[in-house]
Enzyme design. Structure first.
Site, PDB file in Angstrom:
ATOM      1  N   ASP A 102       6.713   1.081   1.874  1.00  0.00           N
ATOM      2  CA  ASP A 102       6.332   0.565   0.619  1.00  0.00           C
ATOM      3  C   ASP A 102       7.316   0.262  -0.154  1.00  0.00           C
ATOM      4  O   ASP A 102       7.857  -0.291  -0.874  1.00  0.00           O
ATOM      5  CB  ASP A 102       5.018   0.346   0.551  1.00  0.00           C
ATOM      6  CG  ASP A 102       4.079   0.223   1.606  1.00  0.00           C
ATOM      7  OD1 ASP A 102       4.005   1.203   1.901  1.00  0.00           O
ATOM      8  OD2 ASP A 102       3.492  -0.915   1.377  1.00  0.00           O
ATOM      9  N   PHE A 104      -1.189  -0.651  12.168  1.00  0.00           N
ATOM     10  CA  PHE A 104      -1.970  -0.197  11.632  1.00  0.00           C
ATOM     11  C   PHE A 104      -2.652  -1.290  10.397  1.00  0.00           C
ATOM     12  O   PHE A 104      -3.753  -1.490  10.306  1.00  0.00           O
ATOM     13  CB  PHE A 104      -1.287   1.039  10.324  1.00  0.00           C
ATOM     14  CG  PHE A 104      -2.633   1.349   9.337  1.00  0.00           C
ATOM     15  CD1 PHE A 104      -1.602   1.524   8.105  1.00  0.00           C
ATOM     16  CD2 PHE A 104      -2.883   2.797   9.653  1.00  0.00           C
ATOM     17  CE1 PHE A 104      -2.411   1.615   6.862  1.00  0.00           C
ATOM     18  CE2 PHE A 104      -3.842   2.716   8.491  1.00  0.00           C
ATOM     19  CZ  PHE A 104      -3.455   2.312   7.066  1.00  0.00           C
ATOM     20  N   ASN A 105      -1.121  -2.077   9.622  1.00  0.00           N
ATOM     21  CA  ASN A 105      -2.102  -3.275   8.465  1.00  0.00           C
ATOM     22  C   ASN A 105      -2.531  -3.796   8.884  1.00  0.00           C
ATOM     23  O   ASN A 105      -3.772  -4.019   8.989  1.00  0.00           O
ATOM     24  CB  ASN A 105      -0.766  -3.798   8.596  1.00  0.00           C
ATOM     25  CG  ASN A 105       0.714  -3.006   7.372  1.00  0.00           C
ATOM     26  OD1 ASN A 105      -0.321  -2.310   6.836  1.00  0.00           O
ATOM     27  ND2 ASN A 105       1.392  -3.030   7.222  1.00  0.00           N
ATOM     28  N   ASN A 127      -2.576   2.672   3.604  1.00  0.00           N
ATOM     29  CA  ASN A 127      -2.171   3.809   3.421  1.00  0.00           C
ATOM     30  C   ASN A 127      -2.683   5.161   2.763  1.00  0.00           C
ATOM     31  O   ASN A 127      -2.966   6.330   2.825  1.00  0.00           O
ATOM     32  CB  ASN A 127      -0.747   4.120   3.009  1.00  0.00           C
ATOM     33  CG  ASN A 127       0.158   3.345   4.155  1.00  0.00           C
ATOM     34  OD1 ASN A 127       0.437   3.305   5.133  1.00  0.00           O
ATOM     35  ND2 ASN A 127       1.500   2.472   3.832  1.00  0.00           N
ATOM     36  N   THR A 151       3.299  -6.247   2.067  1.00  0.00           N
ATOM     37  CA  THR A 151       3.381  -4.487   4.272  1.00  0.00           C
ATOM     38  C   THR A 151       2.095  -3.833   3.743  1.00  0.00           C
ATOM     39  O   THR A 151       2.671  -2.645   3.813  1.00  0.00           O
ATOM     40  CB  THR A 151       4.606  -4.268   3.086  1.00  0.00           C
ATOM     41  OG1 THR A 151       4.367  -3.693   1.451  1.00  0.00           O
ATOM     42  CG2 THR A 151       5.452  -4.982   2.602  1.00  0.00           C
ATOM     43  N   ASP A 156       0.715  -1.573   0.054  1.00  0.00           N
ATOM     44  CA  ASP A 156       0.021   0.139  -0.026  1.00  0.00           C
ATOM     45  C   ASP A 156       1.024   1.271  -0.411  1.00  0.00           C
ATOM     46  O   ASP A 156       0.774   2.559   1.004  1.00  0.00           O
ATOM     47  CB  ASP A 156      -0.626   0.058   1.082  1.00  0.00           C
ATOM     48  CG  ASP A 156      -0.207   0.026   2.802  1.00  0.00           C
ATOM     49  OD1 ASP A 156      -0.736   0.381   3.675  1.00  0.00           O
ATOM     50  OD2 ASP A 156       0.937  -0.165   2.370  1.00  0.00           O
ATOM     51  N   HIS A 210       9.914   0.354   7.958  1.00  0.00           N
ATOM     52  CA  HIS A 210       8.911  -1.115   8.411  1.00  0.00           C
ATOM     53  C   HIS A 210       8.996  -1.890   7.163  1.00  0.00           C
ATOM     54  O   HIS A 210       9.606  -3.243   7.452  1.00  0.00           O
ATOM     55  CB  HIS A 210       7.240  -0.842   8.717  1.00  0.00           C
ATOM     56  CG  HIS A 210       7.355   0.106   9.661  1.00  0.00           C
ATOM     57  ND1 HIS A 210       7.355  -0.309  11.193  1.00  0.00           N
ATOM     58  CD2 HIS A 210       6.904   1.578   9.679  1.00  0.00           C
ATOM     59  CE1 HIS A 210       7.143   1.327  11.666  1.00  0.00           C
ATOM     60  NE2 HIS A 210       6.376   2.277  10.524  1.00  0.00           N
ATOM     61  N   ASP A 211       8.802  -1.642   6.164  1.00  0.00           N
ATOM     62  CA  ASP A 211       8.041  -2.726   5.290  1.00  0.00           C
ATOM     63  C   ASP A 211       9.508  -3.249   4.697  1.00  0.00           C
ATOM     64  O   ASP A 211       9.751  -4.264   3.656  1.00  0.00           O
ATOM     65  CB  ASP A 211       7.723  -2.616   4.013  1.00  0.00           C
ATOM     66  CG  ASP A 211       5.732  -1.278   4.572  1.00  0.00           C
ATOM     67  OD1 ASP A 211       5.716  -0.944   3.680  1.00  0.00           O
ATOM     68  OD2 ASP A 211       6.104  -2.426   5.837  1.00  0.00           O
TER      69      ASP A 211
HETATM   70  O1  RIB Z   1       2.437  -0.018  10.772  1.00  0.00           O
HETATM   71  C1  RIB Z   1       3.072   0.294  10.052  1.00  0.00           C
HETATM   72  C2  RIB Z   1       2.550  -0.027   8.161  1.00  0.00           C
HETATM   73  O2  RIB Z   1       1.760   0.424   7.819  1.00  0.00           O
HETATM   74  C3  RIB Z   1       3.603   0.398   7.316  1.00  0.00           C
HETATM   75  O3  RIB Z   1       3.519  -1.292   6.208  1.00  0.00           O
HETATM   76  C4  RIB Z   1       2.730   1.386   6.905  1.00  0.00           C
HETATM   77  O4  RIB Z   1       3.377   0.970   5.210  1.00  0.00           O
HETATM   78  C5  RIB Z   1       1.599   1.163   6.935  1.00  0.00           C
HETATM   79  O5  RIB Z   1       0.820   0.367   5.758  1.00  0.00           O
HETATM   80 CA    CA Z   2       3.053  -0.371   3.750  1.00  0.00          CA
END
Ligand code: RIB
Ligand code: CA
Length: 303
Positions: free
Chosen positions: A15, A159-160, A39, A121, A10, A232-233
């Site tokens: 990403d 979040f994901n 996102n 991701t 996303d 993160h990703d």
């Molecule tokens: O919480 C971080 C994740 O949520 C990452 O993948 C960021 O890109 C969002 O998608």
């Molecule tokens: Ca992401």
């Protein structure tokens, strides 16, 4: 040995950097990208995936657009983190290609031959839909998402996972070899202004990543008072490139889908106290320096 991968994402600043890391690393071969709402809305995350491939002169890699909303929930985006475009900051080239036709489940099922690792991701909506129709579509998933400790969109949820908890539940109950690269390890490795400066003059990809980081760092400075941002990703992709970077624990991870306070929480049995089946590998530690050096060196090599 080169591992073929498919990224379901996303984009999203991190990403985008994860895609570039994959393109810069001989240990993996990026077979295709599927996009999901997260996102930002699906039209934006799909356009952003195409823009990143255009930047890297890899518009040959196919992109398929997936779910524009979670399985059951109302979509929640993260414009506060990634901006209105989903990739605010750099001026990336307009795409010269369009997504491939076809339903994301059919396209993913075709791409995911035996041995191909699926690296989601974003929210797991596409992956859940795929596994409901093709339970053995892939033999390995490395997901950036979730958290053992606190969340980032609520005190309890990352979040994901939070955007589509029902999808996460389906994936974690699938029985597939599943690794969760969560906030606990991504927050241990902060990409800071020194890393950005090393890349700013390192070709168009390096410059774009430095500018993505400039924007991404600001949110983390304000929210967490961090002097850096967790990419993160990219850590999920790095785990496929070099499995010695992240230490994982085989344990039970269950998804909360009915709680008022803890909705979307990845409930990780870190100390193996529940007796629930060990259905995943949770990231519990990372060699932050080696991960960040890999990231800077590979992105810098893209030119
Ligand atoms: O919480 C971080 C994740 O949520 C990452 O993948 C960021 O890109 C969002 O998608
Ligand atoms: Ca992401």
């Amino acid at each position: 040995m080169t591992t073929p991968i498919v990224i379901d994402c996303d984009p999203g600043h991190d990403d985008a950097i994860a895609i570039l890391l994959a393109l810069a690393s001989p240990e993996v071969e990026l077979r295709g990208i599927s996009t999901v709402a997260g996102n930002q809305t699906l039209d934006k995350t799909t356009r952003n995936a195409l823009k990143v491939l255009e930047l890297a002169d890899r518009a040959d890699i196919p992109v398929v657009a997936g779910a524009d909303a979670p399985l059951k929930r109302t979509l929640r985006t993260a414009a506060n983190v990634h901006g209105e475009t989903g990739l605010d900051g750099p001026d990336l080239p307009d795409p010269t290609t369009k997504p491939v036709d076809g339903d994301v489940v059919d396209v993913l099922a075709e791409w995911l031959e035996p041995g191909v690792v699926l690296v989601p991701t974003g929210p797991l909506t596409n992956v859940a839909r795929l596994l409901r129709q093709h339970p053995h579509a892939t033999d390995r998933i490395v997901w950036m998402g979730g958290a053992i400790a606190e969340g980032n969109v609520t005190p309890a949820a990352e979040f994901n996972a939070y955007v589509d908890p029902e999808a996460a539940h389906i994936v974690f109950e699938s029985g597939i070899d599943l690794t969760m690269i969560g906030l606990d390890v991504t927050h241990m490795a902060l990409f800071d202004s020194t890393h950005a400066e090393r890349l700013r003059g390192a070709g168009k990809a390096g410059k774009a990543v430095a500018e993505l980081a400039d924007f991404f760092l600001e949110f983390h400075r304000q929210r967490y008072r961090f002097d850096g941002a967790p990419i993160h990703d990219a850590m999920a992709v790095a785990h496929v490139i070099d499995p010695t970077l992240v230490t994982t624990l085989n344990c039970n991870i269950s998804i909360e889908t009915t709680s008022e306070l803890c909705d979307g929480r990845t409930v990780v049995d870190r100390w193996l106290v529940t007796g629930r089946p060990k259905n995943a590998h949770a990231g519990i530690d990372v060699d932050a320096h080696r991960f960040l050096e890999l990231l800077v060196e590979r992105i810098g090599s893209l030119g």
